[in-house]
Motif scaffolding. Sequence first.
Motif, PDB file in Angstrom:
ATOM      1  N   MET A 329       0.840  -1.206   0.000  1.00  0.00           N
ATOM      2  CA  MET A 329       0.000   0.000   0.000  1.00  0.00           C
ATOM      3  C   MET A 329       0.874   1.255   0.000  1.00  0.00           C
ATOM      4  O   MET A 329       0.560   2.245  -0.652  1.00  0.00           O
ATOM      5  N   GLN A 330       1.984   1.179   0.726  1.00  0.00           N
ATOM      6  CA  GLN A 330       2.917   2.316   0.719  1.00  0.00           C
ATOM      7  C   GLN A 330       3.509   2.517  -0.686  1.00  0.00           C
ATOM      8  O   GLN A 330       3.611   3.650  -1.165  1.00  0.00           O
ATOM      9  N   GLN A 331       3.855   1.426  -1.344  1.00  0.00           N
ATOM     10  CA  GLN A 331       4.391   1.531  -2.708  1.00  0.00           C
ATOM     11  C   GLN A 331       3.380   2.171  -3.656  1.00  0.00           C
ATOM     12  O   GLN A 331       3.748   2.812  -4.636  1.00  0.00           O
ATOM     13  N   ALA A 332       2.098   1.993  -3.358  1.00  0.00           N
ATOM     14  CA  ALA A 332       1.049   2.566  -4.219  1.00  0.00           C
ATOM     15  C   ALA A 332       0.701   3.995  -3.833  1.00  0.00           C
ATOM     16  O   ALA A 332      -0.140   4.618  -4.476  1.00  0.00           O
ATOM     17  N   GLY A 333       1.324   4.529  -2.773  1.00  0.00           N
ATOM     18  CA  GLY A 333       1.113   5.939  -2.478  1.00  0.00           C
ATOM     19  C   GLY A 333       0.798   6.311  -1.050  1.00  0.00           C
ATOM     20  O   GLY A 333       0.822   7.486  -0.692  1.00  0.00           O
ATOM     21  N   LEU A 334       0.466   5.345  -0.181  1.00  0.00           N
ATOM     22  CA  LEU A 334       0.155   5.703   1.206  1.00  0.00           C
ATOM     23  C   LEU A 334       1.428   6.099   1.956  1.00  0.00           C
ATOM     24  O   LEU A 334       2.507   5.549   1.677  1.00  0.00           O
ATOM     25  N   SER A 335       1.307   7.013   2.907  1.00  0.00           N
ATOM     26  CA  SER A 335       2.439   7.278   3.792  1.00  0.00           C
ATOM     27  C   SER A 335       2.588   6.067   4.715  1.00  0.00           C
ATOM     28  O   SER A 335       1.630   5.293   4.898  1.00  0.00           O
ATOM     29  N   ALA A 336       3.787   5.895   5.280  1.00  0.00           N
ATOM     30  CA  ALA A 336       4.019   4.757   6.174  1.00  0.00           C
ATOM     31  C   ALA A 336       3.028   4.790   7.333  1.00  0.00           C
ATOM     32  O   ALA A 336       2.461   3.759   7.716  1.00  0.00           O
ATOM     33  N   MET A 337       2.803   5.977   7.894  1.00  0.00           N
ATOM     34  CA  MET A 337       1.899   6.061   9.041  1.00  0.00           C
ATOM     35  C   MET A 337       0.463   5.729   8.640  1.00  0.00           C
ATOM     36  O   MET A 337      -0.243   5.012   9.355  1.00  0.00           O
ATOM     37  N   ASP A 338       0.035   6.207   7.474  1.00  0.00           N
ATOM     38  CA  ASP A 338      -1.332   5.886   7.033  1.00  0.00           C
ATOM     39  C   ASP A 338      -1.493   4.394   6.747  1.00  0.00           C
ATOM     40  O   ASP A 338      -2.589   3.838   6.930  1.00  0.00           O
ATOM     41  N   ALA A 339      -0.422   3.756   6.274  1.00  0.00           N
ATOM     42  CA  ALA A 339      -0.488   2.308   6.060  1.00  0.00           C
ATOM     43  C   ALA A 339      -0.660   1.594   7.403  1.00  0.00           C
ATOM     44  O   ALA A 339      -1.467   0.662   7.522  1.00  0.00           O
ATOM     45  N   ILE A 340       0.075   2.051   8.424  1.00  0.00           N
ATOM     46  CA  ILE A 340      -0.072   1.448   9.759  1.00  0.00           C
ATOM     47  C   ILE A 340      -1.497   1.653  10.286  1.00  0.00           C
ATOM     48  O   ILE A 340      -2.114   0.735  10.837  1.00  0.00           O
ATOM     49  N   VAL A 341      -2.040   2.831  10.078  1.00  0.00           N
ATOM     50  CA  VAL A 341      -3.430   3.099  10.510  1.00  0.00           C
ATOM     51  C   VAL A 341      -4.391   2.170   9.763  1.00  0.00           C
ATOM     52  O   VAL A 341      -5.358   1.657  10.338  1.00  0.00           O
ATOM     53  N   ALA A 342      -4.110   1.908   8.476  1.00  0.00           N
ATOM     54  CA  ALA A 342      -4.969   1.013   7.689  1.00  0.00           C
ATOM     55  C   ALA A 342      -5.007  -0.389   8.298  1.00  0.00           C
ATOM     56  O   ALA A 342      -6.025  -1.077   8.211  1.00  0.00           O
ATOM     57  N   GLY A 343      -3.888  -0.778   8.921  1.00  0.00           N
ATOM     58  CA  GLY A 343      -3.817  -2.121   9.511  1.00  0.00           C
ATOM     59  C   GLY A 343      -4.195  -2.171  10.975  1.00  0.00           C
ATOM     60  O   GLY A 343      -4.128  -3.244  11.595  1.00  0.00           O
ATOM     61  N   THR A 344      -4.577  -1.021  11.536  1.00  0.00           N
ATOM     62  CA  THR A 344      -4.912  -0.994  12.976  1.00  0.00           C
ATOM     63  C   THR A 344      -6.237  -0.239  13.188  1.00  0.00           C
ATOM     64  O   THR A 344      -7.304  -0.830  13.097  1.00  0.00           O
ATOM     65  N   GLY A 345      -6.126   1.072  13.436  1.00  0.00           N
ATOM     66  CA  GLY A 345      -7.329   1.862  13.743  1.00  0.00           C
ATOM     67  C   GLY A 345      -8.398   1.787  12.662  1.00  0.00           C
ATOM     68  O   GLY A 345      -9.585   1.588  12.956  1.00  0.00           O
ATOM     69  N   ASN A 346      -7.987   1.946  11.406  1.00  0.00           N
ATOM     70  CA  ASN A 346      -8.975   1.915  10.319  1.00  0.00           C
ATOM     71  C   ASN A 346      -9.572   0.531  10.120  1.00  0.00           C
ATOM     72  O   ASN A 346     -10.760   0.401   9.809  1.00  0.00           O
TER      73      ASN A 346
END
Length: 419
Positions: A329-346
Amino acid sequence: MDTVLHNITLIDGTGSLPVQNAVLVIRDGKIDYAGPASGWAEGGKEWIRLDLRGCFILPGLIDAHVHLSGSGEADSQFRTDDGSMALKILSNAQKNLAAGITTVRDLGGWNELEFEVRNWILQGEFAGPRMCLAGRFISITEAGADYYQGMYRVADGVDEVRKAVREQVKNNADLIKVGVTGAVLVENGVPGTTHFNEDELRTLVQEAGKFGRPVAAHAHGAEGILLALQAGVRTIEHGTFLHHSPEAISYMVDHGIFLLPTLKVGWDIILAKDPKIPEWITEKNKATQRDAELSLRMAYEAGVPIAMGSDVGTPLNYHGENTLELYWMQQAGLSAMDAIVAGTGNAARALGWDSWLGTLEKDKVADLIVLDANPINDLRTIADKKRLQFVMKDGQVVACHVNHDLPAKVFAKKYLSIE
Ligand SMILES: [Zn+2]
């Protein structure tokens, strides 16, 4: 007795900046405090203290799209008896937990066996992750039902669709999974083609809603995505051709509908170049991977909430490696932190479990992982077993290395070794 994890860098899953020199206090399986050491009053109590100098602490990961019945076989057209399948589902569930994925959402099980496995885990007979289960994949009459025997529930017409939903609810499903369009991983499936009609989809979502069950929509084609959205689903799985429909993207932004792009499926198949994978699977994935990435990028930039779904169980997509999805997901454009949020809070929000799960905040359950390297610098760290020190669920250690130095009191009755 309360457990205190100190000298940690806290990444809480909300998207807030990491907090250095932080403390996390666990009381009765829940988080009593998570934040800077300066904000915590130690008092005169007795604590179990874990000094985790140099370590990073994150919420337990949530994979919102898995198939526990698949082990990454090159061809998913396997046949197996129910006894073996139940053990396979348990084994795969445990591989998730031992890799720090403390919660999984299964979007297509096998002969209802995943419900039995969940019961055994809940009864404390086995270590395992939290399991949010959809039961069967509700589909129109099509070839997928023959390919994935045990996973599908074929339903044509509103009455049959209603009945199919009721069956999943009867079996204790937490949500309903519907195949709105064709599939990539079905030989004759055309991902862009819409399968269910509008009346069937509306009936399905309405019937699920009557029982308080959200709906996850397998949808590749833009027309199917839009139909699913207007019928009221909560998540779009795959969303490969979402980039064709700005209308669908803005609908998802306005209504807070989640996209789970499942990029790892395609990359595992394309990069493996494994002759055991049927050629049609490789070719179809090559043809759609750039669309999937483009759709994610456009959705992310527009403000669509993104959640992690690895679709583990598909060819060469192994349980325990799920969190590499964050890297893709980061390779496709997400920031590292937003990717972590995608796998946790989101991901917790996508499940509807966010009031008690998914972030390291006061009163949430203490599901967490400890890493000895900074995942922001390289998201693949999260999937690296050598970097993963231990996993906690409900404030107790449920997975660690064999040569650990953790006190006995912090362990759950059943726990796994990180291999
Ligand atoms: Zn899937």
